[in-house]
Design an enzyme around this catalytic site. Structure first.
Site, short mmCIF file in Angstrom:
data_model
loop_
_atom_site.label_atom_id
_atom_site.label_comp_id
_atom_site.label_asym_id
_atom_site.label_seq_id
_atom_site.Cartn_x
_atom_site.Cartn_y
_atom_site.Cartn_z
N SER A 148 0.86 -1.20 0.00
CA SER A 148 0.00 0.00 0.00
C SER A 148 0.89 1.23 0.00
CB SER A 148 -0.87 0.01 1.26
OG SER A 148 -1.47 1.28 1.42
N TYR A 161 -1.35 -1.23 10.52
CA TYR A 161 -1.52 -1.71 9.13
C TYR A 161 -0.41 -1.14 8.24
CZ TYR A 161 -3.76 -1.66 4.44
OH TYR A 161 -4.05 -1.77 3.11
N LYS A 165 2.48 -3.10 5.97
CA LYS A 165 2.66 -2.90 4.53
C LYS A 165 4.10 -2.49 4.21
CE LYS A 165 -1.45 -4.03 3.04
NZ LYS A 165 -1.64 -5.17 2.14
#
Ligand code: NAP
Length: 257
Positions: A148, A161, A165
């Site tokens: 991401s 998160y 990533k």
């Protein structure tokens, strides 16, 4: 957009795409199949797998469905049993991710941290590792991780998160270096804000949407096909000389969300 696909760069290849019954994963599965690959479609829920497979089969695509929660060893094993039956794996696209909690990184609960790392990082690592017995036999071995934009620039609201990533950027580099001499490429795609269920909190209200759009130089949110085409390129012969790279497909966006 993808109905215009006329390339057939993946005829004869077998691909596994995880979390491929909706969103970006479904678009990747569809695109690889439209380019001629036999695609193993999977996710956690049987109904979702059945619906996705029915939709793609109705389009005349060669897909096989299997239930796979990427955090479960037995489920991951089933993926590779299916690809083996289809002639052996050429392409692995590790796409599944979890984000059980919104907030800053050091506010994340231990259980959220564990879940995020288990699904987003550990499962990606294990899938890549367990794909090797088949991928090593392929002349066209390809592994793609889905990271991401927040892997580069951590988001305040997607703290843990984002860190998961970032780990995928490192995994891509390390695995590509290990496998390069075996002619297996390992690459990564870092999407920006793509219209899916996952990104709903960033786009559902008018104000959140405006805020997101203000950060995207191209002035629009991404579509799932903005990502599926990049993956198809990387796993095709056109991407044969690219390894260890992360392609950012984010409409020019580089700052945090
Ligand atoms: P999505 O639309 O929410 O799609 C979720 C898909 O994943 C569904 O098919 C779901 O099916 C499956 N799934 C969820 N958890 C799973 C698990 N543990 N094991 C297997 N399958 C699972 O998500 P998306 O937006 O397409 O995201 C796909 C990838 O792109 C993720 O890695 C995400 O981090 C990344 N990404 C997305 C964006 C964005 O803006 N959308 C931006 C950057 C990166 P079941 O419910 O049946 O399991």
């Amino acid at each position: 957009m993808s109905s215009l696909v006329s390339a057939s760069r993946l005829v004869g290849r077998v691909a596994i795409v995880t979390a491929s019954t909706d969103g970006i994963g479904f678009a990747i599965a569809r695109r690889l199949a439209r380019e001629g690959a036999k695609v193993v479609v999977s996710s956690r829920k049987e109904n979702n797998v059945l619906n996705a497979v029915n939709t793609l089969k109705k389009e005349g695509l060669d897909v096989t469905g299997v239930i796979c929660h990427v955090g479960k060893a037995d489920d991951r094993k089933k993926l590779f049993e299916v690809s083996e039956k289809l002639g052996g794996l050429d392409i692995l696209v590790s796409n599944a991710a979890a984000n059980p909690e919104v907030g800053s990184v050091l506010d994340a609960s231990e259980s959220s941290w564990d879940k995020i790392m288990d699904i987003n990082v550990k499962a990606a690592f294990l899938l890549a590792k367990d794909s090797l017995p088949q991928i090593r036999k392929s002349k066209y071995g390809r592994i793609v991780f889905i990271s991401s934009i927040v892997g580069y620039e951590p988001s305040d609201i997607l703290g843990a998160y984002s860190v998961s990533k970032t780990a995928l950027l490192g995994l891509t580099k390390a695995a590509s270096s290990q496998l390069a001499r075996e002619n297996i490429t390992v690459n990564c795609v870092a999407p920006g804000i793509i219209k899916t269920k996952f990104s709903q909190p960033l786009i559902e209200s008018e104000s959140a949407r405006e805020e997101s759009l203000s950060r995207i130089p191209l002035g629009r949110l991404g579509n799932v096909d903005d990502i599926s085409g990049v993956v198809a390129f990387l796993v095709s012969d056109d991407g044969a000389y690219i390894t260890g790279e992360t392609v950012v497909a984010a409409g020019g966006m580089s700052s945090h969300l």
